[in-house]
Design a protein around this motif. Structure first.
Motif, short mmCIF file in Angstrom:
data_model
loop_
_atom_site.label_atom_id
_atom_site.label_comp_id
_atom_site.label_asym_id
_atom_site.label_seq_id
_atom_site.Cartn_x
_atom_site.Cartn_y
_atom_site.Cartn_z
N THR A 123 -0.70 -4.42 -2.05
CA THR A 123 -2.80 -4.90 -1.44
C THR A 123 -3.07 -6.58 -2.01
O THR A 123 -2.31 -7.03 -2.72
CB THR A 123 -2.84 -4.15 -2.60
N VAL A 124 -3.21 -6.59 -1.14
CA VAL A 124 -3.46 -7.80 -1.12
C VAL A 124 -5.37 -8.23 -0.39
O VAL A 124 -5.85 -8.15 0.08
CB VAL A 124 -2.84 -9.10 0.09
N ASP A 125 -5.87 -8.81 -1.81
CA ASP A 125 -7.03 -8.56 -2.01
C ASP A 125 -7.83 -10.27 -1.37
O ASP A 125 -7.15 -10.57 -2.81
CB ASP A 125 -8.11 -7.31 -2.90
N GLY A 126 -9.05 -9.74 -1.34
CA GLY A 126 -9.45 -11.66 -1.19
C GLY A 126 -10.00 -11.90 -2.81
O GLY A 126 -10.50 -11.30 -3.28
N LYS A 139 16.33 -5.13 -0.20
CA LYS A 139 16.20 -5.57 0.44
C LYS A 139 14.99 -5.77 1.36
O LYS A 139 15.12 -7.56 1.89
CB LYS A 139 16.27 -4.44 1.63
N ALA A 140 13.94 -5.72 -0.06
CA ALA A 140 12.28 -6.82 0.70
C ALA A 140 13.13 -7.74 0.00
O ALA A 140 12.39 -9.24 0.32
CB ALA A 140 11.54 -5.84 -0.48
N LYS A 184 7.57 -18.13 5.83
CA LYS A 184 5.67 -18.50 5.52
C LYS A 184 5.84 -18.53 4.23
O LYS A 184 6.47 -18.15 3.30
CB LYS A 184 4.90 -16.77 5.94
N LYS A 185 4.25 -19.23 4.19
CA LYS A 185 4.14 -19.22 2.36
C LYS A 185 3.94 -18.48 1.82
O LYS A 185 4.32 -18.63 0.54
CB LYS A 185 2.77 -20.46 2.67
N ALA A 186 3.07 -17.43 2.26
CA ALA A 186 3.29 -16.04 1.88
C ALA A 186 4.38 -15.20 0.99
O ALA A 186 4.38 -14.45 -0.32
CB ALA A 186 1.76 -15.30 2.63
N ALA A 187 5.58 -15.33 1.85
CA ALA A 187 6.71 -14.89 1.41
C ALA A 187 7.52 -15.64 0.13
O ALA A 187 7.62 -14.60 -1.34
CB ALA A 187 7.72 -14.74 2.20
N ARG A 188 7.35 -16.48 -0.40
CA ARG A 188 7.92 -17.27 -1.76
C ARG A 188 6.70 -16.45 -2.94
O ARG A 188 7.07 -16.19 -4.60
CB ARG A 188 7.31 -18.46 -1.70
N VAL A 189 4.94 -16.49 -2.50
CA VAL A 189 4.52 -15.89 -3.31
C VAL A 189 4.72 -14.66 -3.45
O VAL A 189 4.75 -14.07 -5.37
CB VAL A 189 3.09 -16.47 -3.22
N ILE A 190 4.32 -14.05 -2.23
CA ILE A 190 4.86 -12.33 -3.23
C ILE A 190 6.50 -11.62 -3.17
O ILE A 190 6.44 -10.98 -4.17
CB ILE A 190 4.86 -11.69 -1.18
N ARG A 191 7.08 -12.71 -3.14
CA ARG A 191 9.05 -12.48 -3.96
C ARG A 191 8.54 -12.61 -5.31
O ARG A 191 8.76 -11.57 -5.72
CB ARG A 191 9.59 -13.98 -3.24
N GLN A 225 -5.39 -13.27 4.90
CA GLN A 225 -5.64 -12.47 5.98
C GLN A 225 -3.56 -12.65 6.45
O GLN A 225 -3.25 -12.25 6.56
CB GLN A 225 -6.84 -13.37 6.67
N LYS A 226 -3.28 -14.50 5.91
CA LYS A 226 -1.88 -14.71 6.63
C LYS A 226 -0.66 -13.98 5.28
O LYS A 226 0.05 -13.66 5.73
CB LYS A 226 -1.69 -15.75 6.33
N ALA A 227 -1.80 -13.38 3.65
CA ALA A 227 -0.83 -12.99 2.87
C ALA A 227 -0.05 -11.48 3.89
O ALA A 227 0.91 -10.96 3.22
CB ALA A 227 -1.50 -12.90 1.60
N ARG A 228 -1.54 -10.82 4.45
CA ARG A 228 -1.18 -9.72 4.87
C ARG A 228 0.35 -8.96 5.36
O ARG A 228 0.46 -8.44 5.85
CB ARG A 228 -2.49 -9.02 5.28
N LEU A 229 0.21 -10.39 6.40
CA LEU A 229 1.39 -10.18 7.53
C LEU A 229 2.11 -9.80 6.76
O LEU A 229 3.45 -9.33 7.52
CB LEU A 229 1.28 -11.34 8.08
N VAL A 230 2.92 -10.71 5.81
CA VAL A 230 4.34 -10.99 5.09
C VAL A 230 4.19 -8.95 4.40
O VAL A 230 5.05 -8.79 4.29
CB VAL A 230 3.80 -12.00 4.28
N ALA A 231 3.10 -9.23 3.57
CA ALA A 231 3.17 -7.88 2.32
C ALA A 231 3.28 -6.63 4.00
O ALA A 231 3.85 -5.93 2.63
CB ALA A 231 1.45 -7.76 1.97
N ASP A 232 2.22 -6.59 4.77
CA ASP A 232 2.70 -5.54 5.88
C ASP A 232 4.48 -5.16 6.39
O ASP A 232 4.61 -4.06 6.32
CB ASP A 232 2.12 -5.58 6.79
#
Length: 110
Positions: free
Chosen positions: A75-78, A31-32, A41-48, A15-22
């Motif tokens: 996509t961010v799946d559980g 640019k992304a 956000k913590k998820a931003a580092r991982v997604i980057r 749920q927290k990672a999807r906020l960044v993914a969107d």
């Protein structure tokens, strides 16, 4: 031609990672990466890291121009949950679910 990168079993709630993914879905890849670098956000580092891996995978193919890449799909799946227990009043215990995520990034040429 699209390329992808996957990160599995990341210790962050989907749920927290999807906020960044969107935020970065559909963006230009360069640019992304810049947007994620300055997002607090913590998820931003991982997604980057996953996005940079997908761009590096695309760079290995001669037919793809890296400057025209964009985030086609993210996509961010559980993943599996770590189940822990916390003590409560009167000898009871409650379950705590420590969630994990599987993050998939697909980049394509514009």
């Amino acid at each position: 031609m699209e390329t992808r990168a996957v990160a599995k079993y990341i210790r962050i709630s989907p749920q927290k990672a999807r906020l960044v993914a969107d935020v970065i879905r559909g963006m230009n890849a360069e640019k992304a990466v810049t947007t994620l670098r300055f997002m607090p956000k913590k998820a931003a580092r991982v997604i980057r890291k996953v996005l940079e891996s997908a761009v590096a995978n695309a760079d290995q193919m001669e037919s793809i121009d890296v400057d025209t890449l964009y985030v086609k799909e993210i996509t961010v799946d559980g993943g599996p949950m770590l189940k822990r227990f916390s003590p409560r009043a009167q000898g009871r215990a409650t379950r705590i679910l420590k969630r994990t995520s599987h993050i998939t990034v697909v980049v394509d040429e514009a």
